[in-house]
Design an enzyme around this catalytic site. Structure first.
Site, PDB file in Angstrom:
ATOM      1  CG  HIS A 224       5.298  -8.578  -3.160  1.00 11.63           C
ATOM      2  ND1 HIS A 224       4.719  -9.292  -2.353  1.00 11.63           N
ATOM      3  CD2 HIS A 224       4.605  -7.753  -3.738  1.00 11.63           C
ATOM      4  CE1 HIS A 224       3.473  -9.360  -2.566  1.00 11.63           C
ATOM      5  NE2 HIS A 224       3.331  -8.253  -3.505  1.00 11.63           N
TER       6      HIS A 224
ATOM      7  CG  ASP B  39       7.542 -10.240  -0.284  1.00  6.07           C
ATOM      8  OD1 ASP B  39       7.042  -9.390   0.332  1.00  6.07           O
ATOM      9  OD2 ASP B  39       6.818 -10.823  -0.849  1.00  6.07           O
TER      10      ASP B  39
ATOM     11  CD  GLU C  70      -5.690 -12.428  -3.828  1.00  4.44           C
ATOM     12  OE1 GLU C  70      -4.434 -12.148  -4.534  1.00  4.44           O
ATOM     13  OE2 GLU C  70      -6.061 -11.998  -2.769  1.00  4.44           O
TER      14      GLU C  70
ATOM     15  CG  HIS D 275      -7.832  -9.590  -5.555  1.00  8.32           C
ATOM     16  ND1 HIS D 275      -6.672  -9.371  -6.074  1.00  8.32           N
ATOM     17  CD2 HIS D 275      -7.586  -9.631  -4.147  1.00  8.32           C
ATOM     18  CE1 HIS D 275      -5.622  -9.260  -5.220  1.00  8.32           C
ATOM     19  NE2 HIS D 275      -6.379  -9.460  -3.942  1.00  8.32           N
TER      20      HIS D 275
ATOM     21  CG  ASP E 192      -2.351 -14.441  -6.269  1.00  5.81           C
ATOM     22  OD1 ASP E 192      -1.445 -15.293  -6.772  1.00  5.81           O
ATOM     23  OD2 ASP E 192      -1.925 -13.288  -5.585  1.00  5.81           O
TER      24      ASP E 192
ATOM     25  CG  ASP F 294      -7.493  -9.256  -0.059  1.00  3.81           C
ATOM     26  OD1 ASP F 294      -8.113 -10.296  -0.105  1.00  3.81           O
ATOM     27  OD2 ASP F 294      -6.557  -8.857  -0.447  1.00  3.81           O
TER      28      ASP F 294
ATOM     29  CG  ASP G  62      -5.174 -11.792   1.206  1.00 10.34           C
ATOM     30  OD1 ASP G  62      -5.865 -12.150   0.363  1.00 10.34           O
ATOM     31  OD2 ASP G  62      -4.359 -11.191   1.311  1.00 10.34           O
TER      32      ASP G  62
ATOM     33  CG  ASP H 135      -2.053 -13.129  -2.201  1.00  5.27           C
ATOM     34  OD1 ASP H 135      -1.549 -12.973  -0.975  1.00  5.27           O
ATOM     35  OD2 ASP H 135      -2.141 -12.476  -3.067  1.00  5.27           O
TER      36      ASP H 135
HETATM   37  C1  XUL Z   1      -2.891  -8.143  -2.548  1.00  7.07           C
HETATM   38  C2  XUL Z   1      -2.202  -9.198  -3.348  1.00  7.07           C
HETATM   39  C3  XUL Z   1      -0.919  -8.885  -3.517  1.00  7.07           C
HETATM   40  C4  XUL Z   1      -0.424  -9.407  -4.975  1.00  7.07           C
HETATM   41  C5  XUL Z   1       0.993  -9.411  -5.435  1.00  7.07           C
HETATM   42  O1  XUL Z   1      -4.253  -8.040  -2.336  1.00  7.07           O
HETATM   43  O2  XUL Z   1      -2.973  -9.955  -3.754  1.00  7.07           O
HETATM   44  O3  XUL Z   1      -0.355  -9.686  -2.704  1.00  7.07           O
HETATM   45  O4  XUL Z   1      -0.806 -10.708  -4.993  1.00  7.07           O
HETATM   46  O5  XUL Z   1       1.585  -8.033  -5.261  1.00  7.07           O
HETATM   47 CO    CO Z   2      -2.722 -11.662  -4.758  1.00  7.59          CO
END
Ligand code: XUL
Ligand code: CO
Length: 436
Positions: A99, A102, A266, A269, A294, A305, A307, A337
């Protein structure tokens, strides 16, 4: 300066190796199904989790240290860039994703912020040239700053929309400058908390307007990469408009954007939307919208989430099966991610996490290739629908039969006398036999 002093370059040593700092299954140059593992998997490092996040959560401060020996924010941003390239080199990862926020901290004004971005983008360009590392995709963080508390492209305030457009324009310019192969939209605050205060129709129209402008602008400055939308049903917003792949497809088609966008799917998600990871990949593939991934995994006992780094090989195998069936990645790849747990707070933990994740996807690729070469699962599915290849089924598929003709056919039959078992347990057994 070296930032990860006790970490050597990670090499493939095979599954018998007990060296924690080695790949057990990821052998980058080994050829599988006509391509090297490196070419198939196109691994990417996520700048935000890996280089920035220190492990803070809603209940506590960070447990790690991502200052890179700096006290000034711009000095930190530069050190972070050097450290990022050292990490990618040591892990043999070819791509990264970021991003805008970042890589460089926001300044007091948009102009100052953009100048900071330019300075860091120059440094990244230099480091990319030296190392051969590439940008998988860039994106704009239009969710962190308080100005985006009601959304960015879907904000009720037109000034916020304008600011978001300006920020995205700059993020696209940097992505293009760095040769990015993709650009992602993830709408973390593009949704609502309550419909009592929300004009959903206008918000979605505006989101589409912003996307159209972004695509047109990017193409006008020579961007040839892919645009992705990354679906997520909730978190941080109660309801997010990009709920899942099917919802995003309907949105894109409504606004005539379906030729311009693919999906960045992702894993965590997908599960938040009550789908499997494989389901989301399948919907994308079946609709010609498979783009990028992702890579992570959630905790099925938690509703948010997490991650986590992906280590569930069953999931990575089914994921890579979908990727191979989609013809492989073109401009997309596997972006981790993912973040280490708050309790795994050392730099070494980050390397161990990437090794575990890369090995899990390497195994997934090996198993997916086996599934396809073995052919039992594909043949089973093919045979299951054989009735559509001849007779009445063929007429249905060809669209050459009417309701009345089908009624006559059914009356003649009297009742359905053949219905073949779906053999789910057998197929799950085949999966286990292929995996172990
Ligand atoms: C948030 C997410 C973000 C996107 C990019 O859940 O996955 O980091 O991948 O904005
Ligand atoms: Co993501």
């Amino acid at each position: 300066m070296e930032y990860f002093v006790n970490i050597p370059k990670i090499k493939y040593e095979g599954k018998e190796s007990t060296n924690p700092l080695s790949f057990k299954f990821y052998n980058p140059d080994e050829v599988i199904a006509g391509k090297t593992m490196r070419e198939h998997l196109r691994f990417a490092m996520s700048y935000w989790h890996t280089m920035c996040a220190e492990g803070s959560d809603m209940f506590g401060v960070g447990t790690g240290d991502k200052s890179y020996g700096a006290t000034d924010p711009m000095e930190q941003a530069k050190n972070k860039a050097y450290a990022a390239f050292e990490l990618m080199e040591k892990l043999d990862i070819d791509y990264y994703c970021f991003h805008d926020r970042d890589i460089a901290p926001e300044g007091a004004t948009l102009a100052e912020t953009n100048a900071r971005l330019d300075e860091i983008a120059d440094l990244l360009e230099e480091l990319m040239k030296k190392s051969g590392k590439k940008l998988l995709w860039g994106t704009a963080n239009c969710f962190g700053n308080k100005r985006y508390m009601h959304g960015a492209g879907t904000a009720p305030n037109a000034d916020v929309f304008a600011f978001a457009a300006a920020q995205i324009k700059k993020a696209i310019e940097i992505t293009v400058k760095l040769g990015g192969e993709g650009y992602v939209f993830w709408g973390g605050r593009e949704g609502y908390e309550t419909l009592l205060n929300t004009n959903m129709a206008l918000e979605q129209d505006n989101m589409a307007r912003l996307m159209r402008m972004a695509v047109d602008y990017a193409r006008s400055i020579g961007f040839t990469g892919d645009f992705y939308i990354e679906p997520k049903p909730k978190e941080p917003t109660k309801h997010q408009y990009d709920f899942d792949v099917a919802t995003v497809l309907a949105f894109l088609r409504k606004y005539g954007l379906d030729k311009d966008f693919k999906m960045n799917v992702e894993a965590n998600h997908a599960t938040l939307a009550a789908h499997t990871f494989q389901h989301e990949l399948r919907v994308a593939r079946d609709n010609g919208a498979f783009g990028s991934i992702d890579a992570n995994q959630g905790d099925m006992l938690l509703g948010w989430d997490t991650d986590q780094f992906p280590t569930n090989v069953y999931e990575t195998a089914l994921c890579m099966y979908e990727v191979l069936k989609a013809g492989g990645f073109t401009k997309g790849g596997l972006n981790f991610d993912a973040k280490t747990r708050r309790g795994s707070n050392t730099a070494e933990d980050i390397f161990l996490a990437y090794i575990a994740g890369m090995d899990a996807f390497a195994l997934g690729l090996r198993i997916a290739d086996k599934m396809i070469r073995d052919g039992r699962i594909d043949k089973f599915v093919d045979d299951r629908y054989a009735s559509y290849k001849t007779g009445i089924g063929k007429k249905i598929v060809d669209g050459t039969v009417t309701m009345a003709e089908l009624e006559a056919y059914a009356l003649e039959m009297g009742d359905v006398t053949t219905n073949i078992s779906g053999k789910q347990e057998y197929l799950e057994g085949v999966m286990n036999a292929l995996m172990f």
